[in-house]
Design a protein around this motif. Structure first.
Motif, PDB file in Angstrom:
ATOM      1  N   GLN A  89      76.145 -11.850  82.968  1.00 32.76           N
ATOM      2  CA  GLN A  89      75.806 -10.807  83.945  1.00 32.76           C
ATOM      3  C   GLN A  89      76.454  -9.493  83.514  1.00 32.76           C
ATOM      4  O   GLN A  89      77.633  -9.432  83.221  1.00 32.76           O
ATOM      5  N   VAL A  90      75.639  -8.469  83.499  1.00 30.16           N
ATOM      6  CA  VAL A  90      76.141  -7.146  83.118  1.00 30.16           C
ATOM      7  C   VAL A  90      77.058  -6.599  84.204  1.00 30.16           C
ATOM      8  O   VAL A  90      76.767  -6.740  85.405  1.00 30.16           O
ATOM      9  N   GLN A  91      78.151  -5.998  83.774  1.00 27.11           N
ATOM     10  CA  GLN A  91      79.048  -5.307  84.709  1.00 27.11           C
ATOM     11  C   GLN A  91      79.357  -3.919  84.170  1.00 27.11           C
ATOM     12  O   GLN A  91      79.499  -3.734  82.948  1.00 27.11           O
ATOM     13  N   LEU A  92      79.429  -2.968  85.075  1.00 21.99           N
ATOM     14  CA  LEU A  92      79.756  -1.597  84.709  1.00 21.99           C
ATOM     15  C   LEU A  92      80.943  -1.158  85.550  1.00 21.99           C
ATOM     16  O   LEU A  92      81.009  -1.460  86.752  1.00 21.99           O
ATOM     17  N   GLN A  93      81.868  -0.428  84.937  1.00 20.64           N
ATOM     18  CA  GLN A  93      83.076   0.021  85.624  1.00 20.64           C
ATOM     19  C   GLN A  93      83.361   1.468  85.279  1.00 20.64           C
ATOM     20  O   GLN A  93      83.587   1.803  84.110  1.00 20.64           O
ATOM     21  N   GLU A  94      83.403   2.303  86.317  1.00 21.94           N
ATOM     22  CA  GLU A  94      83.721   3.712  86.122  1.00 21.94           C
ATOM     23  C   GLU A  94      85.230   3.914  86.072  1.00 21.94           C
ATOM     24  O   GLU A  94      85.989   3.199  86.750  1.00 21.94           O
ATOM     25  N   SER A  95      85.665   4.905  85.303  1.00 21.83           N
ATOM     26  CA  SER A  95      87.084   5.269  85.276  1.00 21.83           C
ATOM     27  C   SER A  95      87.208   6.757  85.013  1.00 21.83           C
ATOM     28  O   SER A  95      86.334   7.373  84.384  1.00 21.83           O
ATOM     29  N   GLY A  96      88.321   7.305  85.507  1.00 24.62           N
ATOM     30  CA  GLY A  96      88.572   8.723  85.319  1.00 24.62           C
ATOM     31  C   GLY A  96      89.377   9.290  86.466  1.00 24.62           C
ATOM     32  O   GLY A  96      89.652   8.593  87.450  1.00 24.62           O
ATOM     33  N   PRO A  97      89.780  10.562  86.348  1.00 25.15           N
ATOM     34  CA  PRO A  97      90.601  11.187  87.391  1.00 25.15           C
ATOM     35  C   PRO A  97      89.875  11.237  88.736  1.00 25.15           C
ATOM     36  O   PRO A  97      88.669  11.508  88.791  1.00 25.15           O
ATOM     37  N   GLY A 135      79.252  -7.581  79.245  1.00 24.49           N
ATOM     38  CA  GLY A 135      78.134  -8.500  79.434  1.00 24.49           C
ATOM     39  C   GLY A 135      76.811  -7.950  78.928  1.00 24.49           C
ATOM     40  O   GLY A 135      75.761  -8.542  79.166  1.00 24.49           O
ATOM     41  N   GLY A 136      76.855  -6.827  78.253  1.00 26.40           N
ATOM     42  CA  GLY A 136      75.663  -6.191  77.698  1.00 26.40           C
ATOM     43  C   GLY A 136      76.094  -5.133  76.712  1.00 26.40           C
ATOM     44  O   GLY A 136      77.281  -4.827  76.603  1.00 26.40           O
ATOM     45  N   SER A 137      75.131  -4.561  75.985  1.00 24.53           N
ATOM     46  CA  SER A 137      75.461  -3.592  74.949  1.00 24.53           C
ATOM     47  C   SER A 137      74.764  -2.263  75.189  1.00 24.53           C
ATOM     48  O   SER A 137      73.556  -2.214  75.439  1.00 24.53           O
ATOM     49  N   VAL A 138      75.513  -1.182  75.085  1.00 26.96           N
ATOM     50  CA  VAL A 138      74.922   0.145  75.230  1.00 26.96           C
ATOM     51  C   VAL A 138      73.998   0.467  74.053  1.00 26.96           C
ATOM     52  O   VAL A 138      73.232   1.430  74.118  1.00 26.96           O
ATOM     53  N   SER A 139      74.071  -0.330  72.986  1.00 27.78           N
ATOM     54  CA  SER A 139      73.207  -0.084  71.832  1.00 27.78           C
ATOM     55  C   SER A 139      71.861  -0.808  71.960  1.00 27.78           C
ATOM     56  O   SER A 139      71.041  -0.748  71.044  1.00 27.78           O
ATOM     57  N   SER A 140      71.638  -1.492  73.088  1.00 27.74           N
ATOM     58  CA  SER A 140      70.360  -2.161  73.311  1.00 27.74           C
ATOM     59  C   SER A 140      69.242  -1.141  73.461  1.00 27.74           C
ATOM     60  O   SER A 140      69.387  -0.142  74.165  1.00 27.74           O
ATOM     61  N   GLY A 141      68.128  -1.417  72.839  1.00 22.73           N
ATOM     62  CA  GLY A 141      66.978  -0.529  72.944  1.00 22.73           C
ATOM     63  C   GLY A 141      66.167  -0.727  74.207  1.00 22.73           C
ATOM     64  O   GLY A 141      65.196  -0.001  74.441  1.00 22.73           O
ATOM     65  N   TYR A 142      66.570  -1.679  75.044  1.00 23.38           N
ATOM     66  CA  TYR A 142      65.802  -1.979  76.248  1.00 23.38           C
ATOM     67  C   TYR A 142      66.261  -1.178  77.467  1.00 23.38           C
ATOM     68  O   TYR A 142      65.638  -1.256  78.531  1.00 23.38           O
ATOM     69  N   ALA A 161      77.263  11.266  77.063  1.00 20.29           N
ATOM     70  CA  ALA A 161      77.398  10.806  75.677  1.00 20.29           C
ATOM     71  C   ALA A 161      77.618   9.299  75.660  1.00 20.29           C
ATOM     72  O   ALA A 161      78.055   8.712  76.652  1.00 20.29           O
ATOM     73  N   VAL A 162      77.296   8.689  74.531  1.00 24.60           N
ATOM     74  CA  VAL A 162      77.489   7.249  74.383  1.00 24.60           C
ATOM     75  C   VAL A 162      78.472   6.993  73.242  1.00 24.60           C
ATOM     76  O   VAL A 162      78.465   7.702  72.226  1.00 24.60           O
ATOM     77  N   GLU A 163      79.339   6.012  73.428  1.00 27.46           N
ATOM     78  CA  GLU A 163      80.318   5.605  72.427  1.00 27.46           C
ATOM     79  C   GLU A 163      80.086   4.124  72.150  1.00 27.46           C
ATOM     80  O   GLU A 163      80.642   3.261  72.833  1.00 27.46           O
ATOM     81  N   MET A 164      79.255   3.842  71.154  1.00 29.04           N
ATOM     82  CA  MET A 164      78.841   2.459  70.938  1.00 29.04           C
ATOM     83  C   MET A 164      79.987   1.563  70.498  1.00 29.04           C
ATOM     84  O   MET A 164      80.035   0.388  70.881  1.00 29.04           O
ATOM     85  N   LYS A 187      82.914   1.479  71.508  1.00 22.41           N
ATOM     86  CA  LYS A 187      83.708   1.057  72.669  1.00 22.41           C
ATOM     87  C   LYS A 187      82.824   0.463  73.771  1.00 22.41           C
ATOM     88  O   LYS A 187      83.342   0.064  74.818  1.00 22.41           O
ATOM     89  N   ASN A 188      81.527   0.422  73.537  1.00 23.25           N
ATOM     90  CA  ASN A 188      80.561  -0.028  74.541  1.00 23.25           C
ATOM     91  C   ASN A 188      80.727   0.758  75.848  1.00 23.25           C
ATOM     92  O   ASN A 188      80.780   0.188  76.949  1.00 23.25           O
ATOM     93  N   GLN A 189      80.798   2.056  75.705  1.00 24.60           N
ATOM     94  CA  GLN A 189      80.998   2.946  76.840  1.00 24.60           C
ATOM     95  C   GLN A 189      80.009   4.120  76.778  1.00 24.60           C
ATOM     96  O   GLN A 189      79.467   4.433  75.721  1.00 24.60           O
ATOM     97  N   PHE A 190      79.816   4.743  77.934  1.00 20.64           N
ATOM     98  CA  PHE A 190      79.166   6.039  77.943  1.00 20.64           C
ATOM     99  C   PHE A 190      79.921   6.926  78.940  1.00 20.64           C
ATOM    100  O   PHE A 190      80.682   6.437  79.773  1.00 20.64           O
TER     101      PHE A 190
END
Lengths: 113, 120
Positions: B1-9, B26-33, B72-75, B77-80
């Protein structure tokens, strides 16, 4: 921008009863190229991320209980919960993905009567 | 299951730049889907789509924010990420990151959201 207007803003329904939320679009969301309506519904409970319930106006997302159903086409859409359960208390949003910028309805707060 | 977590000030001063990161598991930001998106909700108001990015770097922004937004995307680190410049009190909101399906642009997984307050 496409404007989505939901009605009512809030709704109180008894457990086991039907709840219906409406969403009206300022322009048609029906694509002539694929005959699909570009409308989705989301459920948002406090402290949780929003959850996708319905896309293409009437296609239930995997795992969503079948008491949730979407209907409508063009500019007028509805989300119906056939038999309200306590866990359905939430704010519900419609969203159009016909064109960018993607836009959402203002939300409908659903409570237990 | 994909999970996303925000962080920052959680607090940013007026006229400064808001910066948030979304970490995907649980997923990749480099996925073309999928696209990867930011959405915000000011207190007591509705949801506003900010923009999205594709793994190739292609972006699309809400015109209402376009002049101030960078996604921006940082593949590796699997982050954007999201940067919103010249913030004002009107930018105070809960910011959500979300995954967007291509071929039908619905937000199928969302982060919990993080409150960012703009105040001196």
């Amino acid at each position: 921008d496409i404007v989505l207007t939901q009605s009512p803003d809030s709704l109180a329904v008894s457990l086991g009863e039907r709840a219906t939320i409406n969403c009206k679009s300022s322009q048609s969301l029906l694509s002539s190229s694929n005959s699909k309506d570009y409308l989705a519904w989301y459920q948002h409970k406090p402290g949780q991320p929003p959850k996708l319930l319905i896309h293409w106006a009437s296609t239930r997302e995997s795992g969503v209980p079948d008491r949730f159903s979407g209907s409508g086409s063009g500019t007028d859409f509805s989300l119906t919960i056939s038999s309200l359960q306590a866990e359905d208390v939430a704010v519900y949003y419609c969203q159009q993905y016909y064109s960018t910028p993607f836009t959402f309805g203002q939300g409908t707060k659903l409570e237990i009567k | 299951q994909v999970q996303l977590q925000e962080s920052g000030p959680g607090l940013v001063k007026p006229a400064e730049t808001l910066s948030l990161t979304c970490t995907v598991s649980g997923g990749s930001v480099s996925s073309g889907y999928y696209y990867w998106s930011w959405i915000r909700q000011p207190p007591g108001k509705g949801l506003e789509w900010i923009g999205y990015i594709y793994y190739s770097g292609i972006t699309k922004y809400n015109p209402s924010l376009k002049s101030r937004v960078t996604i921006a995307v940082e593949m590796s680190k699997n982050q954007f990420s999201l940067k919103l410049s010249s913030v004002t009190a009107a930018d105070t909101a809960v910011y959500h990151c979300a995954r967007v399906r291509t071929g039908g642009d619905v937000f199928d997984f969302w982060g919990q959201g993080t409150l960012v307050t703009v105040s001196s």
